[in-house]
Design a protein around this motif. Structure first.
Motif, PDB file in Angstrom:
ATOM      1  N   LYS A 120       0.856  -1.188   0.000  1.00 44.97           N
ATOM      2  CA  LYS A 120       0.000   0.000   0.000  1.00 44.97           C
ATOM      3  C   LYS A 120       0.890   1.235   0.000  1.00 44.97           C
ATOM      4  CE  LYS A 120      -3.570  -0.035   2.593  1.00 44.97           C
ATOM      5  NZ  LYS A 120      -4.471  -0.108   3.762  1.00 44.97           N
ATOM      6  N   ARG A 121       0.228   2.448  -0.029  1.00 42.58           N
ATOM      7  CA  ARG A 121       0.978   3.676  -0.122  1.00 42.58           C
ATOM      8  C   ARG A 121       0.925   4.466   1.179  1.00 42.58           C
ATOM      9  NH1 ARG A 121      -2.058   5.950  -5.275  1.00 42.58           N
ATOM     10  NH2 ARG A 121      -3.753   4.962  -4.114  1.00 42.58           N
ATOM     11  N   THR A 122       1.784   5.485   1.241  1.00 44.71           N
ATOM     12  CA  THR A 122       1.750   6.407   2.372  1.00 44.71           C
ATOM     13  C   THR A 122       0.630   7.411   2.150  1.00 44.71           C
ATOM     14  OG1 THR A 122       3.255   7.976   1.345  1.00 44.71           O
ATOM     15  CG2 THR A 122       4.254   6.179   2.630  1.00 44.71           C
ATOM     16  N   VAL A 123       0.390   8.253   3.152  1.00 43.80           N
ATOM     17  CA  VAL A 123      -0.622   9.307   3.025  1.00 43.80           C
ATOM     18  C   VAL A 123      -0.244  10.248   1.878  1.00 43.80           C
ATOM     19  CG1 VAL A 123      -1.662  11.314   4.160  1.00 43.80           C
ATOM     20  CG2 VAL A 123      -1.313   9.187   5.436  1.00 43.80           C
ATOM     21  N   GLY A 124       1.070  10.528   1.786  1.00 43.68           N
ATOM     22  CA  GLY A 124       1.522  11.413   0.710  1.00 43.68           C
ATOM     23  C   GLY A 124       1.247  10.810  -0.654  1.00 43.68           C
ATOM     24  N   ASP A 125       1.524   9.485  -0.765  1.00 50.06           N
ATOM     25  CA  ASP A 125       1.252   8.822  -2.040  1.00 50.06           C
ATOM     26  C   ASP A 125      -0.241   8.832  -2.342  1.00 50.06           C
ATOM     27  OD1 ASP A 125       3.933   8.227  -2.375  1.00 50.06           O
ATOM     28  OD2 ASP A 125       3.756   6.289  -1.360  1.00 50.06           O
TER      29      ASP A 125
ATOM     30  N   PHE B 222      -9.907  21.560  10.025  1.00 47.30           N
ATOM     31  CA  PHE B 222      -8.556  22.121  10.025  1.00 47.30           C
ATOM     32  C   PHE B 222      -7.601  21.205   9.268  1.00 47.30           C
ATOM     33  CE2 PHE B 222      -4.414  21.664  12.235  1.00 47.30           C
ATOM     34  CZ  PHE B 222      -3.795  22.782  11.673  1.00 47.30           C
ATOM     35  N   VAL B 223      -7.637  19.888   9.527  1.00 41.36           N
ATOM     36  CA  VAL B 223      -6.750  18.946   8.843  1.00 41.36           C
ATOM     37  C   VAL B 223      -7.026  18.980   7.341  1.00 41.36           C
ATOM     38  CG1 VAL B 223      -6.156  16.501   8.566  1.00 41.36           C
ATOM     39  CG2 VAL B 223      -6.483  17.470  10.860  1.00 41.36           C
ATOM     40  N   ALA B 224      -8.300  18.994   6.985  1.00 40.09           N
ATOM     41  CA  ALA B 224      -8.672  19.008   5.566  1.00 40.09           C
ATOM     42  C   ALA B 224      -8.149  20.269   4.874  1.00 40.09           C
ATOM     43  CB  ALA B 224     -10.189  18.912   5.431  1.00 40.09           C
ATOM     44  N   TYR B 225      -8.352  21.435   5.529  1.00 41.87           N
ATOM     45  CA  TYR B 225      -7.907  22.689   4.914  1.00 41.87           C
ATOM     46  C   TYR B 225      -6.386  22.704   4.777  1.00 41.87           C
ATOM     47  CZ  TYR B 225      -7.894  27.587   3.588  1.00 41.87           C
ATOM     48  OH  TYR B 225      -7.731  28.765   2.878  1.00 41.87           O
ATOM     49  N   ALA B 226      -5.669  22.288   5.874  1.00 42.39           N
ATOM     50  CA  ALA B 226      -4.202  22.330   5.856  1.00 42.39           C
ATOM     51  C   ALA B 226      -3.650  21.392   4.792  1.00 42.39           C
ATOM     52  CB  ALA B 226      -3.658  21.957   7.231  1.00 42.39           C
ATOM     53  N   TYR B 227      -4.195  20.166   4.687  1.00 42.25           N
ATOM     54  CA  TYR B 227      -3.704  19.219   3.689  1.00 42.25           C
ATOM     55  C   TYR B 227      -4.049  19.687   2.272  1.00 42.25           C
ATOM     56  CZ  TYR B 227      -1.418  15.348   6.019  1.00 42.25           C
ATOM     57  OH  TYR B 227      -0.500  14.576   6.656  1.00 42.25           O
ATOM     58  N   GLN B 228      -5.253  20.258   2.127  1.00 37.82           N
ATOM     59  CA  GLN B 228      -5.640  20.772   0.803  1.00 37.82           C
ATOM     60  C   GLN B 228      -4.721  21.916   0.402  1.00 37.82           C
ATOM     61  OE1 GLN B 228      -9.966  21.395  -0.727  1.00 37.82           O
ATOM     62  NE2 GLN B 228      -9.346  23.387   0.104  1.00 37.82           N
ATOM     63  N   ASP B 229      -4.381  22.780   1.381  1.00 39.58           N
ATOM     64  CA  ASP B 229      -3.468  23.889   1.110  1.00 39.58           C
ATOM     65  C   ASP B 229      -2.073  23.372   0.784  1.00 39.58           C
ATOM     66  OD1 ASP B 229      -2.880  26.741   1.062  1.00 39.58           O
ATOM     67  OD2 ASP B 229      -1.704  26.372   2.879  1.00 39.58           O
ATOM     68  N   GLY B 230      -1.731  22.156   1.312  1.00 39.92           N
ATOM     69  CA  GLY B 230      -0.439  21.550   1.041  1.00 39.92           C
ATOM     70  C   GLY B 230      -0.437  20.707  -0.213  1.00 39.92           C
ATOM     71  N   GLY B 231      -1.499  20.760  -1.014  1.00 38.89           N
ATOM     72  CA  GLY B 231      -1.518  20.085  -2.297  1.00 38.89           C
ATOM     73  C   GLY B 231      -2.215  18.749  -2.317  1.00 38.89           C
ATOM     74  N   ALA B 232      -2.887  18.347  -1.241  1.00 43.73           N
ATOM     75  CA  ALA B 232      -3.538  17.039  -1.196  1.00 43.73           C
ATOM     76  C   ALA B 232      -4.839  17.041  -1.991  1.00 43.73           C
ATOM     77  CB  ALA B 232      -3.812  16.648   0.255  1.00 43.73           C
ATOM     78  N   ASN B 233      -5.135  15.884  -2.604  1.00 43.77           N
ATOM     79  CA  ASN B 233      -6.389  15.687  -3.330  1.00 43.77           C
ATOM     80  C   ASN B 233      -7.387  15.066  -2.364  1.00 43.77           C
ATOM     81  OD1 ASN B 233      -8.487  15.049  -5.013  1.00 43.77           O
ATOM     82  ND2 ASN B 233      -7.305  13.669  -6.352  1.00 43.77           N
ATOM     83  N   LEU B 234      -8.278  15.912  -1.818  1.00 49.31           N
ATOM     84  CA  LEU B 234      -9.196  15.432  -0.790  1.00 49.31           C
ATOM     85  C   LEU B 234     -10.323  14.583  -1.359  1.00 49.31           C
ATOM     86  CD1 LEU B 234      -9.442  18.513   1.620  1.00 49.31           C
ATOM     87  CD2 LEU B 234      -7.781  16.649   1.545  1.00 49.31           C
ATOM     88  N   ASN B 235     -10.465  14.558  -2.677  1.00 47.56           N
ATOM     89  CA  ASN B 235     -11.489  13.689  -3.260  1.00 47.56           C
ATOM     90  C   ASN B 235     -11.192  12.216  -2.976  1.00 47.56           C
ATOM     91  OD1 ASN B 235     -12.977  15.811  -4.296  1.00 47.56           O
ATOM     92  ND2 ASN B 235     -11.795  15.871  -6.207  1.00 47.56           N
TER      93      ASN B 235
ATOM     94  N   THR C  69       0.585  14.406  -2.162  1.00 48.05           N
ATOM     95  CA  THR C  69       1.379  15.518  -1.632  1.00 48.05           C
ATOM     96  C   THR C  69       2.635  14.942  -0.992  1.00 48.05           C
ATOM     97  OG1 THR C  69       1.326  17.506  -0.259  1.00 48.05           O
ATOM     98  CG2 THR C  69       0.229  15.539   0.616  1.00 48.05           C
ATOM     99  N   ASP C  70       3.466  15.822  -0.393  1.00 46.65           N
ATOM    100  CA  ASP C  70       4.666  15.342   0.304  1.00 46.65           C
ATOM    101  C   ASP C  70       4.881  16.178   1.559  1.00 46.65           C
ATOM    102  OD1 ASP C  70       6.589  17.641  -0.278  1.00 46.65           O
ATOM    103  OD2 ASP C  70       6.021  17.032  -2.314  1.00 46.65           O
ATOM    104  N   ARG C  71       5.789  15.679   2.398  1.00 45.65           N
ATOM    105  CA  ARG C  71       5.977  16.305   3.710  1.00 45.65           C
ATOM    106  C   ARG C  71       6.514  17.730   3.598  1.00 45.65           C
ATOM    107  NH1 ARG C  71       5.869  13.870   8.384  1.00 45.65           N
ATOM    108  NH2 ARG C  71       6.270  11.814   7.439  1.00 45.65           N
ATOM    109  N   ASN C  72       7.501  17.937   2.735  1.00 49.81           N
ATOM    110  CA  ASN C  72       8.105  19.267   2.634  1.00 49.81           C
ATOM    111  C   ASN C  72       7.080  20.324   2.249  1.00 49.81           C
ATOM    112  OD1 ASN C  72      10.648  18.362   3.322  1.00 49.81           O
ATOM    113  ND2 ASN C  72      11.285  18.019   1.193  1.00 49.81           N
ATOM    114  N   ARG C  73       6.253  19.970   1.310  1.00 42.38           N
ATOM    115  CA  ARG C  73       5.250  20.936   0.831  1.00 42.38           C
ATOM    116  C   ARG C  73       4.237  21.253   1.919  1.00 42.38           C
ATOM    117  NH1 ARG C  73       1.509  20.066  -4.607  1.00 42.38           N
ATOM    118  NH2 ARG C  73       0.496  22.141  -4.578  1.00 42.38           N
TER     119      ARG C  73
END
Length: 740
Positions: free
Chosen positions: A558-563, A622-635, A567-571
């Motif tokens: 399986k993949r990591t959360v970033g995968d 808050f988690v959703a907004y922060a991850y979305q701002d960090g480039g995550a695909n929340l879909n 997104t990735d940790r630095n971003r």
């Protein structure tokens, strides 16, 4: 009828039988005078004589065997013996003096004329203080007080002898005594002037010509040396009566070599010769006892190595040896203790220091050795800190080629657990390679060295028989077999290959086959990197049932959360850090999803970018907004799990991430921090306690500088904040979803 006066009777007898009484008159008179010391003795005697004469005259006119009542009455006061009240007892206080009891046969009274409470045999030779004398019936009684000023009783003055002081009278003794106590004093006199101390003369023998039995209850010997020189007074308790001038045997356990000729070896201390030192010159003997003779010489009692007694010899005829072990021989080598059933000796009196089992297979430095008289060689062992370990028989060791010690065969398997350790070519520390290239590999240990430096070094081979070098054991861990050690993981994997056996154990007992579970999502909770070169996962299904050990070639990961979210940790972390000290997130009011569960903007409205609902965020928003701002695909969250609330519902995050990413589960915050696994930006999800009413999960972002730093960024009532890790509601476990 009253008793007649003994004085009246005496006078009558003197008149009737003058010749018979005359012989004792002087004695009786003097006795009478003593008793009535403070009365006019002359007038009493005259009055008694006159009265008696008149009585005798009247009696001659009548029958000699007839006495009338009137005559008796008229003479009662003169003829009757004195009553107790009439006896004269005089008590005198006198200047105190000391006495010693010398009689063994006198009575001891509780008071003069009182009860007998003992015999002077109980007190003979003891010293007492006399400060009171009592005279009765011509006898003088002394009141005896002991050293504690306690009255012991009254005795006749003839039962004691006056002493010069509290020490009592001198008693002849004439015995030899040996000084045994080293903490006493020797006195010049009984004013307690110290002459010397017993520690300076301990074990020496003297003649006790006499002694004093002091009022303090102690006996003091008067000591003389062999030349007749007086040495002082010593408490008898500090001595022991010796059998003769030789004194008492003093235990020893030393060895001597006969080095002088023409010394007699004595059978006894009556000087019967047993042998001559010339006959046993240079022989080594054990000294079990010595005698400090009164003549000033020391005599050793000699034994050979078979325990046979050889006699007494003057110490001047021998030289002390280091012991039965013989002379010290310098050595400088390293040995490994190869036997676990030898004693390690404290000394050559065979006092055990420890067992070789405690040193078994360890390497020590030999600084010297003894070739013992019993035929064995004994090494003196030191560890690498300079701590002496004892003497050990050389048969219990193997000599090494250097500080590494002796090679110890082995046939176990170890997994490399540390990076950046050197693999050595030899013990001159020539580097062969680093552990980085074989990290987590399992290798065969064909043998090892327990080096003098305290470390163990494995000699390692791979499954092709290639020698990899010597490795410090701290960088590896022994496994239960060729599989190596258990390596923990919590990977979600998919069984992707058919016809792979799933093993019950590493004796290759079959448990399952992958055909039954093809394409199933399972969890690999750990794995073994086998010596054969393959990795075997320990596989569990979603119900927690163990399916067996499976070759990693049969699974896909399986993949990591970033995968998963793209997104990735630095971003992510850099975006969050840009708002770490401003009010973009921090201070945003907490707003529950319940107000508008179907519109994500309701709970994803930070201070810095408010929506039409105004500022407000729940924990998930808050988690959703922060991850979305960090480039995550929340879909990805809603497509995997879409209950009410969408990405604003923490349950949806948990379901989506557990199904599609790797994660770890912890039972407490302390356990999470102790693991050190969390990294800044990872997601923490708190599973609610469903046994309590109104269970509610919590989610946040780990914000510690390291895995043990107790810090989380989350939205809790009343505002968004960075704090120590906690959940606002009761929880049962914590999921850690790693970003990479």
């Amino acid at each position: 009828m009253k008793k007649k006066s003994w004085l009246t009777g005496l006078l009558l007898l003197s008149l009737c039988f003058p010749s018979a009484v005359g012989a004792s008159e002087e004695t009786k008179s003097s006795s009478s005078v003593d008793i009535v010391e403070q009365t006019s003795s002359e007038s009493i005697i005259q009055e008694s004589t006159s009265t008696t004469e008149s009585v005798v005259e009247s009696m001659t006119q009548e029958s000699s065997d007839t006495t009338t009542d009137s005559t008796v009455e008229s003479s009662t006061s003169l003829e009757e013996e004195p009553t107790k009240e009439q006896e004269v007892t005089v008590t005198r206080e006198i200047e105190s003096f000391y006495v010693s009891v010398t009689s063994e046969h006198d009575d001891i009274f509780d008071k003069v004329g009182g009860v007998v409470i003992g015999k002077t045999s109980q007190l003979v030779n003891h010293t007492f203080l006399v400060s009171e004398a009592v005279e009765e019936n011509g006898e003088t009684y002394y009141a005896l007080y002991n050293g504690k000023n306690k009255l012991e009783g009254y005795v006749l003055s003839t039962a004691v002898k006056k002493a010069d002081g509290a020490q009592g009278i001198y008693m002849s003794f004439g015995k030899y005594v040996t000084i045994k106590n080293s903490t006493d004093k020797v006195y010049q006199n009984f004013d307690w002037k110290v002459r010397t101390t017993t520690d300076k003369i301990k074990n020496k023998t003297y003649l006790a010509k006499g002694y004093y039995q002091h009022i303090d209850g102690q006996v003091y010997y008067s000591l003389y040396d062999d030349k007749g020189s007086w040495q002082g007074y010593v408490n008898a308790k500090s001595t022991k009566i010796a059998p003769g001038k030789e004194g008492f045997p003093i235990k020893m356990d030393e060895y001597v070599t006969i080095t002088k000729k023409n010394y007699q070896v004595w059978e006894n201390f009556k000087w019967v010769e047993k042998n001559n030192s010339s006959n046993i010159l240079n022989n080594l003997y054990q000294v079990r006892e010595r005698f400090e003779h009164m003549n000033g010489s020391t005599y050793y009692s000699l034994y050979d190595n078979k325990g046979k007694w050889m006699g007494y010899i003057n110490a001047n005829g021998v030289t002390k040896a280091s012991g039965a072990q013989g002379p010290w021989i310098k050595e400088n080598k390293y040995v490994t203790v190869s036997s676990n059933n030898y004693d390690m000796w404290q000394n050559f009196n065979w006092v055990k220091k420890q067992s070789s089992s405690k040193l078994y297979n360890k390497t020590y430095k030999v600084t010297g050795k003894y070739k013992h008289f019993n035929g064995s060689t004994y090494y003196s062992l030191y560890d690498n800190k300079g701590s002496w370990q004892g003497y050990v028989n050389a048969n219990a060791t193997k000599t090494g080629n250097g500080a590494q010690g002796a090679f110890i065969s082995d046939n176990r398997y170890a997994t490399i657990t540390k990076k950046n350790y050197d693999m050595w070519q030899n013990f001159s520390w020539k580097q062969k390679s680093k552990t980085n290239g074989i990290y987590h590999e399992t290798l065969q240990i064909r043998g090892y060295y327990n080096h003098f430096n305290g470390s163990k070094y494995y000699s390692l081979y791979n499954n092709k028989g290639t020698w990899k070098g010597y490795l410090n054991s701290s960088a590896a861990q022994i496994g239960d077999g060729k599989q190596g050690i258990w390596l923990s993981s919590n990977d979600a994997v998919t069984i992707s290959k058919r016809n792979y056996d799933m093993w019950q154990n590493f004796s290759w007992k079959k448990k399952n086959n992958t055909n039954q579970f093809i394409n199933q999502r399972v969890r690999a909770k750990g794995y073994y990197n086998h010596f054969n070169g393959d990795r075997y996962y320990s596989i569990y299904n979603n119900n927690g049932t163990w399916l067996g050990y499976l070759n990693s070639n049969a699974v896909s990961f399986k993949r990591t959360v970033g995968d998963f979210l793209g997104t990735d940790r630095n971003r992510l972390v850099s975006r969050l850090k840009s708002h770490e000290n401003d009010r973009f997130y921090l201070g945003t009011p907490y707003r529950s999803l319940n107000g508008n569960p179907y519109n994500r903007g309701y709970v994803m409205s930070p201070n810095g970018a408010p929506t039409g609902f105004g500022p407000g965020m729940n924990c998930t928003g808050f988690v959703a907004y922060a991850y979305q701002d960090g480039g995550a695909n929340l879909n990805k969250i809603t497509s995997a799990s879409n209950q009410w609330g969408g990405i604003g519902n923490a349950y949806n995050w948990r379901n989506a991430l557990t199904a599609n990413t790797d994660y770890q589960v912890f039972n407490s915050i302390n356990q999470l921090l102790s693991s050190g696994q969390a990294k800044r930006g990872d997601i923490l999800y708190f599973e609610p306690n469903y046994n309590l009413p109104g269970p509610d999960p919590h989610i946040g972002i780990f914000w510690g500088a390291n895995g043990k730093d107790n810090k989380i960024w989350h939205s809790t009532y009343p505002v968004n904040n960075i704090s120590h890790i906690y959940s606002g509601t009761p929880f049962t476990k914590i999921y850690l979803f790693s970003l990479d």
